[in-house]
Design a protein around this motif. Sequence first.
Motif, PDB file in Angstrom:
ATOM      1  N   TRP A  65       9.534   6.432   1.951  1.00 58.48           N
ATOM      2  CA  TRP A  65       8.541   7.492   2.938  1.00 58.48           C
ATOM      3  C   TRP A  65       6.954   6.731   3.360  1.00 58.48           C
ATOM      4  CZ3 TRP A  65       4.396  10.710   4.515  1.00 58.48           C
ATOM      5  CH2 TRP A  65       4.922  10.789   5.909  1.00 58.48           C
ATOM      6  N   TRP A  66       6.664   6.532   2.591  1.00 59.76           N
ATOM      7  CA  TRP A  66       4.933   6.074   2.582  1.00 59.76           C
ATOM      8  C   TRP A  66       5.505   4.520   3.619  1.00 59.76           C
ATOM      9  CZ3 TRP A  66       1.374   9.729   3.359  1.00 59.76           C
ATOM     10  CH2 TRP A  66       1.737  10.723   3.009  1.00 59.76           C
ATOM     11  N   LEU A  67       5.554   3.849   2.280  1.00 54.06           N
ATOM     12  CA  LEU A  67       6.163   2.093   2.139  1.00 54.06           C
ATOM     13  C   LEU A  67       6.556   2.373   3.650  1.00 54.06           C
ATOM     14  CD1 LEU A  67       5.780  -1.204   1.534  1.00 54.06           C
ATOM     15  CD2 LEU A  67       8.040  -0.340   0.545  1.00 54.06           C
ATOM     16  N   ASP A  68       7.665   2.914   4.136  1.00 53.60           N
ATOM     17  CA  ASP A  68       8.562   3.371   6.175  1.00 53.60           C
ATOM     18  C   ASP A  68       7.316   2.847   6.735  1.00 53.60           C
ATOM     19  OD1 ASP A  68      10.769   1.980   4.331  1.00 53.60           O
ATOM     20  OD2 ASP A  68      11.432   3.901   5.012  1.00 53.60           O
ATOM     21  N   ASN A  69       5.628   3.949   6.190  1.00 49.00           N
ATOM     22  CA  ASN A  69       5.178   3.843   7.580  1.00 49.00           C
ATOM     23  C   ASN A  69       3.570   3.436   6.814  1.00 49.00           C
ATOM     24  OD1 ASN A  69       4.579   6.843   8.849  1.00 49.00           O
ATOM     25  ND2 ASN A  69       5.000   7.024   6.552  1.00 49.00           N
ATOM     26  N   ALA A  79      -3.626   8.762  -5.762  1.00 43.95           N
ATOM     27  CA  ALA A  79      -2.067   8.110  -4.989  1.00 43.95           C
ATOM     28  C   ALA A  79      -2.976   6.752  -4.848  1.00 43.95           C
ATOM     29  CB  ALA A  79      -2.205   8.437  -4.144  1.00 43.95           C
ATOM     30  N   VAL A  80      -2.035   5.656  -4.754  1.00 46.00           N
ATOM     31  CA  VAL A  80      -2.610   4.595  -4.106  1.00 46.00           C
ATOM     32  C   VAL A  80      -2.503   3.272  -3.146  1.00 46.00           C
ATOM     33  CG1 VAL A  80      -3.228   1.872  -5.044  1.00 46.00           C
ATOM     34  CG2 VAL A  80      -3.540   3.575  -6.896  1.00 46.00           C
ATOM     35  N   PRO A  81      -2.361   3.995  -2.153  1.00 51.44           N
ATOM     36  CA  PRO A  81      -2.057   3.093  -0.758  1.00 51.44           C
ATOM     37  C   PRO A  81      -2.363   1.847  -0.934  1.00 51.44           C
ATOM     38  CG  PRO A  81      -3.654   4.819  -0.453  1.00 51.44           C
ATOM     39  CD  PRO A  81      -3.863   4.304  -1.491  1.00 51.44           C
ATOM     40  N   GLY A  82      -1.614   1.184   0.540  1.00 52.85           N
ATOM     41  CA  GLY A  82      -1.735  -0.212   0.576  1.00 52.85           C
ATOM     42  C   GLY A  82      -3.831  -0.485   1.133  1.00 52.85           C
ATOM     43  N   GLU A  83      -3.963  -1.663   0.983  1.00 50.06           N
ATOM     44  CA  GLU A  83      -4.627  -1.855   1.790  1.00 50.06           C
ATOM     45  C   GLU A  83      -4.764  -3.488   2.767  1.00 50.06           C
ATOM     46  OE1 GLU A  83      -8.101  -1.714  -0.953  1.00 50.06           O
ATOM     47  OE2 GLU A  83      -7.937  -4.198  -1.420  1.00 50.06           O
ATOM     48  N   GLU A  96      -4.912   4.937   7.881  1.00 51.91           N
ATOM     49  CA  GLU A  96      -6.623   6.383   7.505  1.00 51.91           C
ATOM     50  C   GLU A  96      -5.599   7.821   6.958  1.00 51.91           C
ATOM     51  OE1 GLU A  96      -8.751   6.128   6.279  1.00 51.91           O
ATOM     52  OE2 GLU A  96      -9.921   7.825   6.019  1.00 51.91           O
ATOM     53  N   GLU A  97      -4.762   8.264   7.432  1.00 44.79           N
ATOM     54  CA  GLU A  97      -3.716   9.272   7.617  1.00 44.79           C
ATOM     55  C   GLU A  97      -2.874   8.508   5.823  1.00 44.79           C
ATOM     56  OE1 GLU A  97      -2.657  11.448  11.961  1.00 44.79           O
ATOM     57  OE2 GLU A  97      -1.500   9.598  11.286  1.00 44.79           O
ATOM     58  N   VAL A  98      -2.547   7.837   5.882  1.00 51.02           N
ATOM     59  CA  VAL A  98      -1.438   7.643   5.053  1.00 51.02           C
ATOM     60  C   VAL A  98      -2.748   7.661   3.814  1.00 51.02           C
ATOM     61  CG1 VAL A  98      -0.090   5.292   3.788  1.00 51.02           C
ATOM     62  CG2 VAL A  98       0.198   5.602   6.546  1.00 51.02           C
ATOM     63  N   ARG A  99      -3.427   7.531   3.685  1.00 49.11           N
ATOM     64  CA  ARG A  99      -4.222   6.845   2.887  1.00 49.11           C
ATOM     65  C   ARG A  99      -5.030   8.182   2.152  1.00 49.11           C
ATOM     66  NH1 ARG A  99      -9.654   6.716   1.212  1.00 49.11           N
ATOM     67  NH2 ARG A  99     -10.573   7.398   3.525  1.00 49.11           N
ATOM     68  N   ARG A 118      -7.271   1.188  -5.764  1.00 44.89           N
ATOM     69  CA  ARG A 118      -6.367   0.154  -4.581  1.00 44.89           C
ATOM     70  C   ARG A 118      -5.888  -0.874  -5.778  1.00 44.89           C
ATOM     71  NH1 ARG A 118     -11.289  -3.652  -4.561  1.00 44.89           N
ATOM     72  NH2 ARG A 118     -10.326  -4.575  -2.962  1.00 44.89           N
ATOM     73  N   PRO A 119      -5.619  -1.152  -4.754  1.00 45.86           N
ATOM     74  CA  PRO A 119      -4.235  -2.186  -5.418  1.00 45.86           C
ATOM     75  C   PRO A 119      -4.316  -3.258  -5.532  1.00 45.86           C
ATOM     76  CG  PRO A 119      -3.576  -2.348  -2.951  1.00 45.86           C
ATOM     77  CD  PRO A 119      -5.040  -1.093  -3.569  1.00 45.86           C
ATOM     78  N   PHE A 120      -3.899  -3.981  -7.224  1.00 46.11           N
ATOM     79  CA  PHE A 120      -3.908  -5.499  -7.493  1.00 46.11           C
ATOM     80  C   PHE A 120      -5.214  -5.225  -7.666  1.00 46.11           C
ATOM     81  CE2 PHE A 120       0.112  -5.902  -6.006  1.00 46.11           C
ATOM     82  CZ  PHE A 120       1.513  -6.282  -7.152  1.00 46.11           C
ATOM     83  N   VAL A 121      -6.253  -4.688  -8.641  1.00 43.67           N
ATOM     84  CA  VAL A 121      -7.036  -5.330  -9.009  1.00 43.67           C
ATOM     85  C   VAL A 121      -7.417  -5.126 -10.423  1.00 43.67           C
ATOM     86  CG1 VAL A 121      -8.680  -4.086  -7.096  1.00 43.67           C
ATOM     87  CG2 VAL A 121      -7.850  -2.771  -9.201  1.00 43.67           C
ATOM     88  N   GLY A 122      -6.205  -5.301 -11.196  1.00 39.12           N
ATOM     89  CA  GLY A 122      -6.398  -5.726 -12.389  1.00 39.12           C
ATOM     90  C   GLY A 122      -5.764  -6.827 -12.616  1.00 39.12           C
TER      91      GLY A 122
END
Length: 478
Positions: free
Chosen positions: A393-397, A309-313, A288-291, A336-340
Amino acid sequence: MPVVRLASETDVTGWRQAARALRSRDVAPEETLWTVDGSGADLFGEAAPAPAAGAPAFTVPKTFVDLADRVILHRSDERFSLLYRLLWRLSREPNLLHIHSDPDVQKARHFAKSVGLAAHKMKAFVRFRMVAGPDGLESYVAWFEPAHRVAEKVAPFFVRRFASMHFSILTPDACVHWDTKALVVLPGADAADAPTEDRLEDYWLTYYASIFNPARLKVGAMRKEMPKRYWRNLPEARLIPELIAQAEARTTSMVAQPHSEPSRRVVRAAQRASRDAPYDGQALSTLEEVRVGAQLCRRCDLYCDATQAVPGEGPLQARLMLVGEQPGDREDLAGRPFVGPAGQMLDQALAEAGAPRDQLFVTNAVKHFKHEPRGKLRLHKTPNTGEVTACRWWLDNERRIVRPRVIVALGATAALAVFAKPIAIGETRQRALPLADQVKGVVTYHPSYLLRLPDPDAQARAYAMFVQDLKFAWSLAG
Ligand code: URA
């Protein structure tokens, strides 16, 4: 007169059983009373009949079944009898549902549309507040008052979106609870049962104020999309009157500003400042903090032209993490990632590889959509090394929070982010490459690369290898 007592206001199964029984006996609609158990209606009527023995079986068009599933969620007391009237008439007028001028058909369609709209609003306007459970676990609670009884119907949407969160959505009709494994539906609650503030609220308000563009303000459209009845449960609603009041002055001053490039010194200073905010460089501990935090990211300039921003899910306990390049046009709008189109190809390949997407954590190396305008289109632009490095930084988190056993890099940009060095995909496919903490890395093609291959045979070959790679990674993840 037969009285049908349904178990609840949304008892679709009960309605279907009773309607079948009544229709098998050809009971006329005006001779039937529909009520919900405990409502006190016509206690002295006859009980509803059982299905007639030996009555011929009948089927109804799928359109009717879909219509009934929605109409039953409408708040009108008339909905059960309206649907039975339609069902009864369908046996005499098989084309009834195509007669758009028919008052019953019109009314049912209108009810169904209102229910669809209420479901849409619920997806858009539910706002969770964080609460600490008795066991110290974070969970999220929202209070929502849908225009119709759509809570249970919409719940799977939130489960897909927040699979790894413990959450409850309380409504006056029903409460839905998700504990990352099972969805439980319980009776309705009271607004007082839901919390009203949490520490994420400030982030959300800052984000909302930052994405509010006064030059694009259309008060009519905004009121239509966000009717006032929902405002009292939207934290951002309290900002709206002030933002609207300031819009004209802010637009005038924006227009009056001469266009100028900020000096490099100013850009760097702003980046340095925002690089540490709002977390002061500390690692994050929840998705949630990432999001929320990613929406405030200023670590590079890509946020300027992206919608969000589109964080992972995906589930917190996912054993396999898929890393793409960056959100595309559709992902940028949906958040959201990978919806297209690339997402559709990925979904198909995952299904063929036997790797269920809802058990994977799907993210991107870069969280903002990098693009350039071409007429009305926004054309994808590959992020550069600086942007990939800033976004790591976000991916590492995400990697640290989810702790997958295997990370699949889809394409060269993802490989650069995952391995922190360039990797040649063709030479490295189907190998388990070591990463820190016993995690294994796998590289494969990016689905967009497959979509761009002009030769259908080459595309089919590359697609087969892509499926093989996903299968390999899924089995590696155990
Ligand atoms: N391409 C990506 O790399 N990621 C997405 O989310 C969509 C398209």
